[in-house]
Design an enzyme around this catalytic site. Structure first.
Site, PDB file in Angstrom:
ATOM      1  N   CYS A 260      35.093  36.718  41.591  1.00 15.29           N
ATOM      2  CA  CYS A 260      35.013  37.870  40.697  1.00 15.29           C
ATOM      3  C   CYS A 260      35.546  37.383  39.354  1.00 15.29           C
ATOM      4  CB  CYS A 260      35.872  38.857  41.381  1.00 15.29           C
ATOM      5  SG  CYS A 260      35.835  40.449  40.505  1.00 15.29           S
TER       6      CYS A 260
ATOM      7  N   ASP B  31      37.700  39.527  37.836  1.00 16.26           N
ATOM      8  CA  ASP B  31      38.925  39.755  37.715  1.00 16.26           C
ATOM      9  C   ASP B  31      39.876  38.931  37.045  1.00 16.26           C
ATOM     10  OD1 ASP B  31      41.704  40.562  38.412  1.00 16.26           O
ATOM     11  OD2 ASP B  31      40.839  42.316  39.234  1.00 16.26           O
TER      12      ASP B  31
ATOM     13  N   HIS C  20      37.862  39.562  46.657  1.00 18.40           N
ATOM     14  CA  HIS C  20      39.445  39.706  46.657  1.00 18.40           C
ATOM     15  C   HIS C  20      39.717  41.419  46.999  1.00 18.40           C
ATOM     16  CE1 HIS C  20      39.583  41.884  42.613  1.00 18.40           C
ATOM     17  NE2 HIS C  20      38.560  41.441  42.582  1.00 18.40           N
TER      18      HIS C  20
ATOM     19  N   ARG D  94      42.884  38.087  37.478  1.00 23.18           N
ATOM     20  CA  ARG D  94      43.800  37.594  38.499  1.00 23.18           C
ATOM     21  C   ARG D  94      43.448  36.732  39.624  1.00 23.18           C
ATOM     22  NH1 ARG D  94      45.281  43.853  39.482  1.00 23.18           N
ATOM     23  NH2 ARG D  94      43.087  43.811  39.627  1.00 23.18           N
TER      24      ARG D  94
ATOM     25  N   CYS E 244      39.325  44.865  44.495  1.00 27.48           N
ATOM     26  CA  CYS E 244      38.050  44.624  43.750  1.00 27.48           C
ATOM     27  C   CYS E 244      37.884  46.000  42.959  1.00 27.48           C
ATOM     28  CB  CYS E 244      37.153  44.043  44.193  1.00 27.48           C
ATOM     29  SG  CYS E 244      35.745  43.476  43.197  1.00 27.48           S
TER      30      CYS E 244
HETATM   31 CO    CO Z   1      36.877  42.029  41.537  1.00 34.09          CO
END
Ligand code: CO
Length: 214
Positions: free
Chosen positions: A42, A44, A98, A46, A101
């Site tokens: 992803c 994202d 994750h 993190r 999400c």
């Molecule tokens: Co995500």
């Protein structure tokens, strides 16, 4: 201090320390890449793979997008997979989802015609396949379970691609694995889904025909 200045400062000292430890480091790296795996994750901020995996610099060929989707009609996804498998010959492909999400949550909450909505329709499609089970869960559990089903679905999408099937058929060593990352404890966990050969995949397809597994 601006983030760009931070980056440049860090980069100068990083490059210097690499050179001090090994004067040939960058000239060897510049010759060619030899990654050990393709990572589909992803976007994202993190969940970047470098920190999570601890693999050395140059080990991971990366594709990231919102909600770690391997879209079978997306040229970007397909080109990355093709290059990783046919040219770089990575022995392993990881799909890493994750929990928490935002893309998966957004897919559960609303739909629309903006680019991100259309992209996340692919998650809603997975949700629809499992709606009977998911609708019996509370909101948090539903989102977690959908994150898991999403990883499974993307592993399946990769395995059913011509690129991977052809590689297996010509005897190339290639495994596809599903992992999920929990941001609350920093742990990566295997999803218990992995395929190592065309036969492996064929068996799963026969089984999932009866269980609607993806
Ligand atoms: Co995500």
């Amino acid at each position: 201090m601006s983030v760009i200045r931070d980056i440049l400062n860090f980069n100068r000292s990083w490059a210097e320390s690499k050179r001090l430890r090994n004067p040939d480091f960058f000239s060897r790296m510049a010759e060619k890449q030899k990654p050990r795996l393709l990572w589909l994750g992803c976007s994202d901020a993190r969940v970047g793979p470098d920190k999570l995996t601890g693999l050395p610099y140059g080990s991971i060929f990366v594709h990231r997008n919102i909600a770690n989707i391997f879209a079978t009609n997306d040229l970007n996804c397909l080109a990355v997979l093709e290059y990783a498998v046919d040219e770089l010959r990575v022995p392993d492909i990881v799909v890493c989802g994750h929990y928490g999400c935002g893309g998966v949550k957004a897919a559960l909450e609303h739909s629309g015609i903006q680019p991100i909505d259309l992209w996340l329709d692919q998650i809603r499609f997975i949700y629809n396949r499992h709606a009977a089970e998911l609708d019996a869960l509370d909101e948090e559990q539903k989102a977690r379970r959908l994150c898991e089903y999403n990883v499974t679905a993307q592993v399946y999408n990769i395995c059913r691609s011509t690129i991977v099937r052809e590689a297996w058929k010509r005897g190339q060593k290639l495994s596809v694995h599903g992992l999920i990352y929990d941001m609350h404890n920093g742990l990566l966990m295997p999803m218990g889904i992995e395929f190592h050969s065309f036969e492996d995949w064929q068996q799963e397809r026969l089984a999932s025909h009866f269980t609607n597994g993806a």
